[in-house]
Motif scaffolding. Structure first.
Motif, PDB file in Angstrom:
ATOM      1  N   GLU A  37      26.091  34.682  19.167  1.00 35.74           N
ATOM      2  CA  GLU A  37      26.973  34.928  20.426  1.00 35.74           C
ATOM      3  C   GLU A  37      26.422  34.701  22.036  1.00 35.74           C
ATOM      4  O   GLU A  37      27.150  34.155  22.497  1.00 35.74           O
ATOM      5  N   VAL A  41      28.413  30.168  19.522  1.00 38.24           N
ATOM      6  CA  VAL A  41      28.988  29.146  18.473  1.00 38.24           C
ATOM      7  C   VAL A  41      30.145  29.660  17.704  1.00 38.24           C
ATOM      8  O   VAL A  41      30.408  30.949  17.983  1.00 38.24           O
ATOM      9  N   ARG A  42      30.744  28.862  16.976  1.00 38.55           N
ATOM     10  CA  ARG A  42      32.081  29.360  16.223  1.00 38.55           C
ATOM     11  C   ARG A  42      31.699  30.027  14.829  1.00 38.55           C
ATOM     12  O   ARG A  42      30.493  29.732  14.301  1.00 38.55           O
ATOM     13  N   GLY A  43      32.398  31.004  14.594  1.00 39.34           N
ATOM     14  CA  GLY A  43      32.178  31.427  13.231  1.00 39.34           C
ATOM     15  C   GLY A  43      31.362  32.826  13.369  1.00 39.34           C
ATOM     16  O   GLY A  43      30.619  32.845  13.939  1.00 39.34           O
ATOM     17  N   HIS A  56      26.870  26.592  12.517  1.00 38.51           N
ATOM     18  CA  HIS A  56      27.699  27.192  13.379  1.00 38.51           C
ATOM     19  C   HIS A  56      27.896  26.271  14.296  1.00 38.51           C
ATOM     20  O   HIS A  56      26.817  26.248  15.426  1.00 38.51           O
ATOM     21  N   SER A  58      28.679  24.492  18.099  1.00 38.28           N
ATOM     22  CA  SER A  58      28.907  25.019  19.373  1.00 38.28           C
ATOM     23  C   SER A  58      30.528  25.143  19.688  1.00 38.28           C
ATOM     24  O   SER A  58      31.208  24.210  19.504  1.00 38.28           O
ATOM     25  N   LEU A  59      30.803  26.364  20.521  1.00 42.58           N
ATOM     26  CA  LEU A  59      32.180  26.258  20.966  1.00 42.58           C
ATOM     27  C   LEU A  59      32.202  25.706  22.410  1.00 42.58           C
ATOM     28  O   LEU A  59      33.305  25.446  22.931  1.00 42.58           O
TER      29      LEU A  59
END
Length: 148
Positions: A37, A41-43, A56, A58-59
């Motif tokens: 969080e 990161v994604r997922g 995971h 990165s967004l």
């Protein structure tokens, strides 16, 4: 544990290795969930016990999170070579649960987090942690920010 993971994420950067240890149910995966969080990161960060490792991305513009559960691996770094952690480490934050004796050879610079909780006492959710920074990377990093 999750909030601590979010705070720890603020100190991490690409190339960091974090080794988590503690009894089953101590909160290693929950801490990693908070890291995810904090890193953005994604997922959903879940235990990679059966798949051994999850990546995971990165967004944003931060590093990806590589989450490894070495519980079922009996060998050292040789057994983990198939995971290509040495290739992933420079551009990722790599978190390894149960990594003692298995991943230390990846880098001299690592953060070791040991989580203690009373085994068998489900009423006491208090955890005690020992966070140790090893190597030059961590000599100038103020780990007191984790207790704020």
């Amino acid at each position: 544990m999750r909030e601590l993971g979010r705070r720890l994420a603020k100190l991490l950067r690409a190339g960091d290795l974090v080794m988590l240890s503690g009894e089953l149910g101590a909160g290693k995966t929950t801490l990693t969930r908070g890291l995810g969080e904090g890193l953005g990161v994604r997922g959903a960060v879940t235990s990679p016990t059966f798949v051994i490792a999850r990546v995971h991305p990165s967004l944003g513009d931060g590093p990806p999170l590589v989450h490894v559960d070495a519980y079922r691996l009996s060998g050292g770094l040789d057994e983990m070579e198939d995971l290509d952690l040495d290739v992933s480490l420079p551009e990722s934050v790599v978190v390894v649960e149960w990594g003692e004796g298995k991943v230390e050879e990846l880098t001299e610079d690592r953060l070791q987090v040991v989580i203690h909780r009373a085994v068998g006492d489900t009423t006491d959710e208090v955890r005690h942690m020992t966070v140790t920074g090893l190597g030059e990377r961590w000599t100038s990093t103020d780990l007191n920010a984790l207790t704020a």
